[in-house]
Design a protein around this motif. Structure first.
Motif, PDB file in Angstrom:
ATOM      1  N   ARG A 104      46.180  -3.963  -1.292  1.00 54.19           N
ATOM      2  CA  ARG A 104      46.906  -4.536  -2.428  1.00 54.19           C
ATOM      3  C   ARG A 104      47.344  -3.493  -3.446  1.00 54.19           C
ATOM      4  NH1 ARG A 104      43.500 -10.241  -3.134  1.00 54.19           N
ATOM      5  NH2 ARG A 104      43.708 -10.819  -0.922  1.00 54.19           N
ATOM      6  N   SER A 110      53.489  -4.821  -7.198  1.00 57.38           N
ATOM      7  CA  SER A 110      52.196  -5.036  -6.559  1.00 57.38           C
ATOM      8  C   SER A 110      51.034  -4.778  -7.510  1.00 57.38           C
ATOM      9  CB  SER A 110      52.053  -4.129  -5.332  1.00 57.38           C
ATOM     10  OG  SER A 110      52.998  -4.458  -4.340  1.00 57.38           O
ATOM     11  N   ALA A 166      46.504  -8.863  -7.639  1.00 59.32           N
ATOM     12  CA  ALA A 166      46.495  -7.452  -7.250  1.00 59.32           C
ATOM     13  C   ALA A 166      45.098  -6.860  -7.238  1.00 59.32           C
ATOM     14  CB  ALA A 166      47.378  -6.650  -8.211  1.00 59.32           C
TER      15      ALA A 166
END
Length: 395
Positions: A21, A39, A233
């Motif tokens: 992630r 992200s 995230a």
């Protein structure tokens, strides 16, 4: 499961989540700076070079780092460098401008403007009405120019050059210039943002630019949206992590967690939270990975409780006295050392935690150092906040 019926997410799985992630494992790398920022939600922007270095570490094609990051920040405007959480400068996707301002900026902005007016009044400087006139004139000049330095704006609005004595008679007495203090407040208020630097991408001198237009959002709704993005995230995270990263009061953190329906999980540190539906197991990357991350990188600075990826014994060498992390070397989801750039441009690194570090790890780290050097080229990088290991290696 823990005794409360919550799923336990251990250190190994947290590192798997981080690898994927945070766009650090090879197969998870991004195609653009916008993907990187999207992200991670936010990239630390206090040190301009750190933004490019954080992007470069996560791009599939690192050779595009400088050009693509400059495009996103200063040409397309898809990324914006502005004040955000904890009164810190970050780089955000431009679409988050309204969310950041409403969720974190308004409260800080009111406090900062009040402080400026109080300091000016104590020094016998002009009053709030005068400051409002100067502000309106300065913003109009900035709109005409598009981007400008404080000195350029002061040529258009000479009253920005006004000076006043701060903390007269105290050991920290100093002289402040209205332009510096006012632009800082306008930045926190979401009226101006950091523009193109005066020099190269490593320069700390910058121009100001008008902030992107954005709607005024409800603070609670904005906090919920920011929380959802960050937990997606970075989850799982503890309440202390969330309070530290956002800079919010604990009541605001809990309200946002409730608003998004966050789910509680068990961590080694205690109770953690993930977004709804994210409690299931996450498999790790297919291949082992290494990364060289810059000072103030959002992954290294992402959580307040960092023992699951950074051994406490490494902190004295990798952090400065204010808690700012320096350049770090990563192997499979944990910090194992640090790196620096020498005056001749060479990238040097040192392993501080050699547990599980073998030839494969050293080869992968060396390859990342070469990858970094290949796109940094002739640029010279000196972190704004220097740490013991970075100073030692760069010497």
């Amino acid at each position: 499961m823990d005794d409360g019926g919550r799923r336990h997410i251990g250190t190994a799985e947290r590192r798997h989540r981080l690898a994927l992630r945070q766009r650090l494992a090879g197969a998870a790398r991004a195609g653009s700076p916008e993907e990187v920022a999207g992200s991670l939600v936010a990239l630390h922007g206090t040190d301009p070079a750190a933004v490019h270095l954080a992007v470069g570490a996560r791009l599939a094609d690192a050779a595009k780092t400088v050009g693509e990051t400059e495009r996103a920040l200063y040409e397309d405007g898809t990324l914006v460098r502005m004040h955000g959480m904890r009164h810190t400068v970050f780089v955000f996707p431009t679409g988050l401008t309204a969310v950041v301002h409403a969720s974190t900026g308004r409260t800080v902005a009111a406090r900062e403007r009040a402080r400026l007016l109080k300091n000016m009044a104590a020094a016998g400087a002009p009053d709030a009405a005068w400051l409002a006139e100067v502000e309106e004139s300065a913003l109009a000049a900035l709109a005409r120019r598009g981007q400008a330095t404080a000195a350029e704006l002061a040529r258009d609005e000479p009253r920005l050059k006004e000076q006043y004595v701060y903390a007269a008679g105290k050991s920290y007495e100093g002289v402040h210039t209205v332009s510096t203090q006012l632009l800082r407040v306008l930045g926190v208020e979401g009226k101006v943002v950091r523009g193109r630097p005066l020099g190269s991408w490593t320069s700390s001198q910058f121009r100001w630019a008008p902030a992107p237009e954005h709607p005024e959002l409800d603070p609670g709704e904005a906090q919920a949206e920011l929380m959802r993005g960050w937990l997606t995230a970075c989850g799982p995270a503890t309440e202390d992590d969330l309070k530290w990263w956002t800079g919010w009061r604990v009541t605001e953190v809990r309200r946002a967690l409730t608003a998004i329906g966050a789910e509680a999980v068990s961590l080694d540190e205690g109770t953690g939270y993930v977004v709804s539906g994210d409690t299931g197991p996450v498999a790790g990357p297919a291949e082992p990975w290494a990364a060289l991350l810059p000072a103030l990188d959002p992954t290294a600075m992402g959580w307040q409780q960092r023992d699951w990826y950074l051994a406490p014994g490494l902190r004295p060498m990798l952090f400065d006295r204010s808690g700012n992390v320096g350049p770090t070397v990563w192997w499979n989801g944990r910090v194992v050392g640090g790196w620096a750039q020498r005056a001749d441009g060479g990238i040097v690194w040192r392993i501080l935690d050699d547990d599980g570090i073998g030839r494969d790890a050293e080869s992968a780290i060396a390859a990342e150092a070469e990858r970094l050097a290949s796109w940094v080229g002739t640029a010279r990088i000196t972190p704004r906040f220097r740490t013991p290991l970075e100073r030692e290696l760069s010497a």
